[in-house]
Design a protein around this motif. Sequence first.
Motif, mmCIF file in Angstrom:
data_model
loop_
_atom_site.group_PDB
_atom_site.id
_atom_site.type_symbol
_atom_site.label_atom_id
_atom_site.label_comp_id
_atom_site.label_asym_id
_atom_site.label_seq_id
_atom_site.Cartn_x
_atom_site.Cartn_y
_atom_site.Cartn_z
ATOM 1 N N ALA A 15 0.794 -1.238 0.101
ATOM 2 C CA ALA A 15 0.117 0.028 0.087
ATOM 3 C C ALA A 15 0.866 1.190 -0.071
ATOM 4 O O ALA A 15 0.579 2.112 -0.759
ATOM 5 N N LEU A 16 1.939 1.068 0.567
ATOM 6 C CA LEU A 16 3.025 2.461 0.670
ATOM 7 C C LEU A 16 3.464 2.635 -0.575
ATOM 8 O O LEU A 16 3.696 3.665 -0.994
ATOM 9 N N MET A 17 3.950 1.444 -1.147
ATOM 10 C CA MET A 17 4.629 1.414 -2.720
ATOM 11 C C MET A 17 3.592 2.082 -3.539
ATOM 12 O O MET A 17 3.962 2.697 -4.295
ATOM 13 N N ALA A 18 2.282 1.796 -3.391
ATOM 14 C CA ALA A 18 1.183 2.178 -4.434
ATOM 15 C C ALA A 18 0.917 3.554 -4.273
ATOM 16 O O ALA A 18 0.657 4.142 -5.165
ATOM 17 N N ALA A 19 1.047 4.008 -2.954
ATOM 18 C CA ALA A 19 0.731 5.672 -2.790
ATOM 19 C C ALA A 19 1.587 6.398 -3.160
ATOM 20 O O ALA A 19 1.412 7.330 -3.784
ATOM 21 N N LEU A 20 3.092 6.082 -3.208
ATOM 22 C CA LEU A 20 4.182 6.799 -3.735
ATOM 23 C C LEU A 20 4.103 6.691 -5.241
ATOM 24 O O LEU A 20 4.328 7.724 -5.879
ATOM 25 N N LEU A 21 3.697 5.540 -5.752
ATOM 26 C CA LEU A 21 3.933 5.424 -7.221
ATOM 27 C C LEU A 21 2.653 6.176 -7.891
ATOM 28 O O LEU A 21 2.794 6.653 -8.831
ATOM 29 N N SER A 22 1.383 6.014 -7.289
ATOM 30 C CA SER A 22 0.343 6.704 -7.922
ATOM 31 C C SER A 22 0.399 8.172 -7.541
ATOM 32 O O SER A 22 -0.374 8.834 -8.404
ATOM 33 N N ALA A 27 9.514 4.539 -6.779
ATOM 34 C CA ALA A 27 9.723 3.962 -5.425
ATOM 35 C C ALA A 27 10.266 2.388 -5.578
ATOM 36 O O ALA A 27 9.790 1.776 -6.497
ATOM 37 N N PHE A 28 11.472 2.268 -5.122
ATOM 38 C CA PHE A 28 11.994 0.766 -4.832
ATOM 39 C C PHE A 28 12.332 0.368 -3.487
ATOM 40 O O PHE A 28 12.766 1.426 -2.570
ATOM 41 N N PHE A 29 12.472 -0.683 -3.569
ATOM 42 C CA PHE A 29 12.900 -1.382 -2.260
ATOM 43 C C PHE A 29 14.490 -1.296 -2.263
ATOM 44 O O PHE A 29 14.921 -1.428 -3.587
ATOM 45 N N VAL A 30 15.125 -1.195 -1.336
ATOM 46 C CA VAL A 30 16.544 -1.021 -1.545
ATOM 47 C C VAL A 30 17.512 -1.642 -0.300
ATOM 48 O O VAL A 30 16.963 -1.684 0.879
ATOM 49 N N ASP A 45 14.638 -5.314 8.348
ATOM 50 C CA ASP A 45 14.484 -3.736 8.161
ATOM 51 C C ASP A 45 14.017 -3.343 6.700
ATOM 52 O O ASP A 45 14.485 -4.023 5.870
ATOM 53 N N ILE A 46 12.843 -2.713 6.468
ATOM 54 C CA ILE A 46 12.309 -2.562 5.160
ATOM 55 C C ILE A 46 12.665 -1.042 4.792
ATOM 56 O O ILE A 46 12.184 -0.084 5.448
ATOM 57 N N ASP A 47 13.642 -1.090 3.803
ATOM 58 C CA ASP A 47 14.142 0.411 3.333
ATOM 59 C C ASP A 47 13.484 0.860 2.015
ATOM 60 O O ASP A 47 13.394 -0.301 0.945
ATOM 61 N N ILE A 48 12.981 1.918 1.721
ATOM 62 C CA ILE A 48 12.350 2.084 0.449
ATOM 63 C C ILE A 48 13.114 3.629 -0.053
ATOM 64 O O ILE A 48 13.212 4.489 0.574
ATOM 65 N N ALA A 124 24.054 -1.991 -2.948
ATOM 66 C CA ALA A 124 23.458 -1.167 -4.021
ATOM 67 C C ALA A 124 22.457 -1.676 -4.869
ATOM 68 O O ALA A 124 22.502 -1.695 -6.243
ATOM 69 N N LEU A 125 21.490 -2.890 -4.638
ATOM 70 C CA LEU A 125 20.694 -3.432 -5.060
ATOM 71 C C LEU A 125 19.128 -2.733 -4.900
ATOM 72 O O LEU A 125 18.865 -2.551 -3.785
ATOM 73 N N TYR A 126 18.473 -2.633 -5.969
ATOM 74 C CA TYR A 126 16.809 -2.069 -5.675
ATOM 75 C C TYR A 126 15.989 -2.996 -6.282
ATOM 76 O O TYR A 126 16.425 -4.082 -7.096
ATOM 77 N N ALA A 127 14.786 -3.056 -5.897
ATOM 78 C CA ALA A 127 13.770 -3.819 -6.300
ATOM 79 C C ALA A 127 12.477 -2.954 -6.593
ATOM 80 O O ALA A 127 12.142 -2.236 -5.905
ATOM 81 N N LYS A 128 11.772 -3.277 -7.715
ATOM 82 C CA LYS A 128 10.250 -2.658 -7.974
ATOM 83 C C LYS A 128 9.285 -3.098 -7.012
ATOM 84 O O LYS A 128 9.678 -4.346 -6.154
#
Length: 380
Positions: A15-22, A27-30, A45-48, A124-128
């Motif tokens: 939901a947080l990722m969707a809020a940023l993208l919309s 927005a990427f996990f990192v 820990d979850i970092d965005i 230095a890896l990211y994910a959608k």
Amino acid sequence: MKIKGPWLHAAGTQALMAALLSSGHSAFFVGGCVRNAIIGMAVGDIDIATDALPEDVVKIAMAAGFRAIPTGMDHGTVTVIADGILQEVTTLRRDVQTDGRHAVVAFSTDVAEDAARRDFTMNALYAKADGSVIDPLNGLPDLIARRVRFVGQAEARIVEDYLRILRFFRFHAIYGDPTQGIDAEGLAACAKNLAGLDTLSRERVGAEMRKLLSAHDPALSLAAMEQAGILARVLPGATSRMVPVLVHFEDGSPQSWLCRLAVLGGEDVTDTLRLSRAEAATLAQICAETGTVTAPDALGWMYGIAVAGDILHVRAAVFAAALPPQWRGHALRGVTAVFPVVAADLMPGLQGPALGKMLKALQDRWLSSGLCLTKADLLA
């Protein structure tokens, strides 16, 4: 490549990722969550990372009904709690100025710029949002090979923040392949810049050493630190010589980080690593009992199962002797044992210091008996 995991598909996270993208932002996990998901380790820990400015992140989060905490606005970080899940959302950044301890940053919209300021390629890896991995610096092969390597020039990354010297060894202890050894360029850069460790606060050094010593097997990293002169810089008088022996006796079930610290030794460790009073007291107990012959059951009664285990493992490492047979069962018996004599049993015949002295003497007899003497035996 796509990463998977319950954390990735959690309702609050998505939901947080969707809020940023919309809202028209990226927005990427990192970092650690992506790294650990790829290699199958637990995600904490979850970092965005996002191109939204921190004040916009706050607005977006609140508009979506989430709680937003401005934990580090100057550095672009907002803590967002969505559906009970705590997530750190940080604006993409590039370093403007560094002094070996702190960085002045400028916000960016470029993932590659953000990646270039990170410490190790595996971070230095990211994910959608759907888990698709983005690898702007080709760090994925390093992670798969369990190779801890600095981003770009190792020395350049180190002088940006000298704590990265200790992080280099911690990451190798946790993520590195011990059969490959430590990255030569990174090790050389750490050795060359070890004086920079003196500029760090003892709190930061202590926190990093706690994490290193908590690794499943820190022996190789500590040996490399000692060879490079870094261990002596952080813990004067310490030696890693007995750590492999300790790890051997742990047999896959690591003892506490204080147990590892006890076999390292060192001068004025309490102040050097800014130990808490409780940590300092536990370390003192471990060290004081290392040279004694106090039995496992007595140790369990005196200190509890965790510290008793630490003491017995340190003894085994220091004296290169096997652990006592069934030591855990004996120590647990001590934990549940109750000293059968109370002060009232000696009163009114004894009072004050005399009473305390007699109780201590009886307690020593009881402990020496393997916790077997009864009240009648002790008072006879």
